[in-house]
Motif scaffolding. Structure first.
Motif, PDB file in Angstrom:
ATOM      1  N   GLY A  10      50.559  79.196  24.803  1.00  0.00           N
ATOM      2  CA  GLY A  10      51.350  78.201  25.530  1.00  0.00           C
ATOM      3  C   GLY A  10      50.459  77.291  26.364  1.00  0.00           C
ATOM      4  O   GLY A  10      50.646  76.072  26.401  1.00  0.00           O
ATOM      5  N   VAL A  11      49.464  77.879  27.042  1.00  0.00           N
ATOM      6  CA  VAL A  11      48.532  77.097  27.858  1.00  0.00           C
ATOM      7  C   VAL A  11      47.714  76.176  26.953  1.00  0.00           C
ATOM      8  O   VAL A  11      47.524  74.994  27.264  1.00  0.00           O
ATOM      9  CB  VAL A  11      47.614  78.034  28.679  1.00  0.00           C
ATOM     10  CG1 VAL A  11      46.477  77.266  29.335  1.00  0.00           C
ATOM     11  CG2 VAL A  11      48.418  78.783  29.730  1.00  0.00           C
ATOM     12  N   LEU A  12      47.209  76.702  25.832  1.00  0.00           N
ATOM     13  CA  LEU A  12      46.429  75.890  24.894  1.00  0.00           C
ATOM     14  C   LEU A  12      47.270  74.758  24.312  1.00  0.00           C
ATOM     15  O   LEU A  12      46.792  73.634  24.155  1.00  0.00           O
ATOM     16  CB  LEU A  12      45.858  76.764  23.769  1.00  0.00           C
ATOM     17  CG  LEU A  12      44.734  77.729  24.162  1.00  0.00           C
ATOM     18  CD1 LEU A  12      44.359  78.623  22.982  1.00  0.00           C
ATOM     19  CD2 LEU A  12      43.519  76.973  24.657  1.00  0.00           C
ATOM     20  N   GLU A  17      48.492  68.998  24.054  1.00  0.00           N
ATOM     21  CA  GLU A  17      49.493  67.937  24.163  1.00  0.00           C
ATOM     22  C   GLU A  17      49.102  66.928  25.228  1.00  0.00           C
ATOM     23  O   GLU A  17      49.175  65.713  25.018  1.00  0.00           O
ATOM     24  CB  GLU A  17      50.868  68.531  24.487  1.00  0.00           C
ATOM     25  CG  GLU A  17      51.952  67.478  24.596  1.00  0.00           C
ATOM     26  CD  GLU A  17      53.308  68.044  24.983  1.00  0.00           C
ATOM     27  OE1 GLU A  17      54.238  67.239  25.204  1.00  0.00           O
ATOM     28  OE2 GLU A  17      53.445  69.282  25.072  1.00  0.00           O
ATOM     29  N   ALA A  18      48.639  67.398  26.373  1.00  0.00           N
ATOM     30  CA  ALA A  18      48.249  66.498  27.467  1.00  0.00           C
ATOM     31  C   ALA A  18      47.060  65.640  27.036  1.00  0.00           C
ATOM     32  O   ALA A  18      47.031  64.428  27.312  1.00  0.00           O
ATOM     33  CB  ALA A  18      47.904  67.308  28.720  1.00  0.00           C
ATOM     34  N   GLY A  19      46.092  66.229  26.350  1.00  0.00           N
ATOM     35  CA  GLY A  19      44.933  65.480  25.876  1.00  0.00           C
ATOM     36  C   GLY A  19      45.323  64.429  24.846  1.00  0.00           C
ATOM     37  O   GLY A  19      44.817  63.297  24.875  1.00  0.00           O
ATOM     38  N   THR A  20      46.218  64.774  23.963  1.00  0.00           N
ATOM     39  CA  THR A  20      46.666  63.830  22.941  1.00  0.00           C
ATOM     40  C   THR A  20      47.425  62.672  23.576  1.00  0.00           C
ATOM     41  O   THR A  20      47.232  61.509  23.206  1.00  0.00           O
ATOM     42  CB  THR A  20      47.552  64.553  21.902  1.00  0.00           C
ATOM     43  OG1 THR A  20      46.818  65.643  21.349  1.00  0.00           O
ATOM     44  CG2 THR A  20      47.992  63.627  20.797  1.00  0.00           C
ATOM     45  N   ALA A  23      44.932  60.359  25.358  1.00  0.00           N
ATOM     46  CA  ALA A  23      44.174  59.566  24.383  1.00  0.00           C
ATOM     47  C   ALA A  23      45.058  58.464  23.804  1.00  0.00           C
ATOM     48  O   ALA A  23      44.590  57.341  23.575  1.00  0.00           O
ATOM     49  CB  ALA A  23      43.642  60.469  23.272  1.00  0.00           C
ATOM     50  N   ALA A  24      46.327  58.752  23.565  1.00  0.00           N
ATOM     51  CA  ALA A  24      47.237  57.751  22.995  1.00  0.00           C
ATOM     52  C   ALA A  24      47.457  56.577  23.950  1.00  0.00           C
ATOM     53  O   ALA A  24      47.703  55.455  23.514  1.00  0.00           O
ATOM     54  CB  ALA A  24      48.570  58.408  22.643  1.00  0.00           C
ATOM     55  N   GLN A  25      47.377  56.824  25.245  1.00  0.00           N
ATOM     56  CA  GLN A  25      47.565  55.757  26.228  1.00  0.00           C
ATOM     57  C   GLN A  25      46.340  54.860  26.321  1.00  0.00           C
ATOM     58  O   GLN A  25      46.442  53.699  26.683  1.00  0.00           O
ATOM     59  CB  GLN A  25      47.850  56.360  27.600  1.00  0.00           C
ATOM     60  CG  GLN A  25      49.195  57.039  27.695  1.00  0.00           C
ATOM     61  CD  GLN A  25      49.374  57.790  29.017  1.00  0.00           C
ATOM     62  OE1 GLN A  25      48.450  57.907  29.814  1.00  0.00           O
ATOM     63  NE2 GLN A  25      50.581  58.311  29.227  1.00  0.00           N
ATOM     64  N   HIS A  26      45.157  55.361  25.992  1.00  0.00           N
ATOM     65  CA  HIS A  26      43.920  54.608  26.189  1.00  0.00           C
ATOM     66  C   HIS A  26      43.251  54.128  24.905  1.00  0.00           C
ATOM     67  O   HIS A  26      42.347  53.308  24.969  1.00  0.00           O
ATOM     68  CB  HIS A  26      42.913  55.455  26.966  1.00  0.00           C
ATOM     69  CG  HIS A  26      43.381  55.828  28.334  1.00  0.00           C
ATOM     70  ND1 HIS A  26      43.591  54.894  29.326  1.00  0.00           N
ATOM     71  CD2 HIS A  26      43.712  57.022  28.889  1.00  0.00           C
ATOM     72  CE1 HIS A  26      44.015  55.496  30.425  1.00  0.00           C
ATOM     73  NE2 HIS A  26      44.102  56.805  30.174  1.00  0.00           N
ATOM     74  N   VAL A  27      43.663  54.635  23.743  1.00  0.00           N
ATOM     75  CA  VAL A  27      43.011  54.279  22.480  1.00  0.00           C
ATOM     76  C   VAL A  27      44.068  53.734  21.519  1.00  0.00           C
ATOM     77  O   VAL A  27      45.107  54.370  21.300  1.00  0.00           O
ATOM     78  CB  VAL A  27      42.322  55.518  21.846  1.00  0.00           C
ATOM     79  CG1 VAL A  27      41.688  55.156  20.518  1.00  0.00           C
ATOM     80  CG2 VAL A  27      41.286  56.111  22.781  1.00  0.00           C
ATOM     81  N   SER A  28      43.783  52.552  20.941  1.00  0.00           N
ATOM     82  CA  SER A  28      44.738  51.988  19.982  1.00  0.00           C
ATOM     83  C   SER A  28      44.616  52.696  18.627  1.00  0.00           C
ATOM     84  O   SER A  28      43.615  53.335  18.336  1.00  0.00           O
ATOM     85  CB  SER A  28      44.471  50.490  19.806  1.00  0.00           C
ATOM     86  OG  SER A  28      43.253  50.295  19.124  1.00  0.00           O
TER      87      SER A  28
END
Length: 179
Positions: A10-12, A17-20, A23-28
């Motif tokens: 669950g932690v992993l 999810e948080a990393g993805t 990344a989606a907010q900063h990389v097109s």
């Protein structure tokens, strides 16, 4: 135990999810696809890059390129005959139209690149006439008298084959020699 694994996954899962999302907010998408393409193309080209394949794993900058068509090549320390790589074959394979002898002799040769001794099997290639323009080597380092047949190189090793005509000799490394 099962509860502990569920919490760990669950932690992993939340961290991935948080990393993805970040990344989606900063990389097109285009930028991500372009970078992925560069990585895939670079990975596909890696096998084409030169690297040291010697046993030591370190480059031997002082060693000059070995000439396998010269009688001074380290594998030929006990070879007596025509070189197959100057007679239409290679160092380890007979030329087309000839076949390896069913019996052979063995030599122990030191590889100057790694300083180790190797067992080398010398097989005559039989069934074709000898080519006069090929390189003839007569290197009898460590040769034994004729009564020790497996250690003597002045015998017609094609005698066990149907076609007994000698053509040339190959030198195949069998393995490391025991000390």
């Amino acid at each position: 135990m099962s509860n502990l694994l569920d919490r760990l996954f669950g932690v992993l899962d939340k961290a991935a999810e948080a990393g993805t999302r970040k990344a989606a907010q900063h990389v097109s998408r285009r930028s991500l696809l372009a970078k992925t393409g560069v990585i895939l193309a670079g990975t596909a080209l890696m096998p084409l890059l030169p690297f040291d394949r010697s046993l030591g794993g370190l480059a031997h900058a002082a060693d000059k390129e070995a000439d396998e068509t010269s009688c001074d090549y380290w594998r030929y320390c006990a070879l007596d005959g025509q070189l197959c790589n100057t007679s239409g074959g290679t160092t380890t394979s007979c030329p087309p139209g000839s076949e390896a002898s069913k019996v052979s002799w063995i030599g122990t040769c030191r590889n100057p690149n790694d300083g180790k001794d190797y067992l080398v099997s010398y097989n005559d290639c039989c069934g074709k006439a000898t080519v006069q323009s090929s390189t003839f080597c007569f290197t009898n380092k460590g040769e034994r008298p004729g009564y020790r047949m497996g250690l003597h190189n002045d015998i017609n090793w094609c005698m066990a084959n149907d076609n007994k005509g000698y053509h040339c000799t190959v030198a195949m490394v069998v393995g490391l020699a025991d000390e």
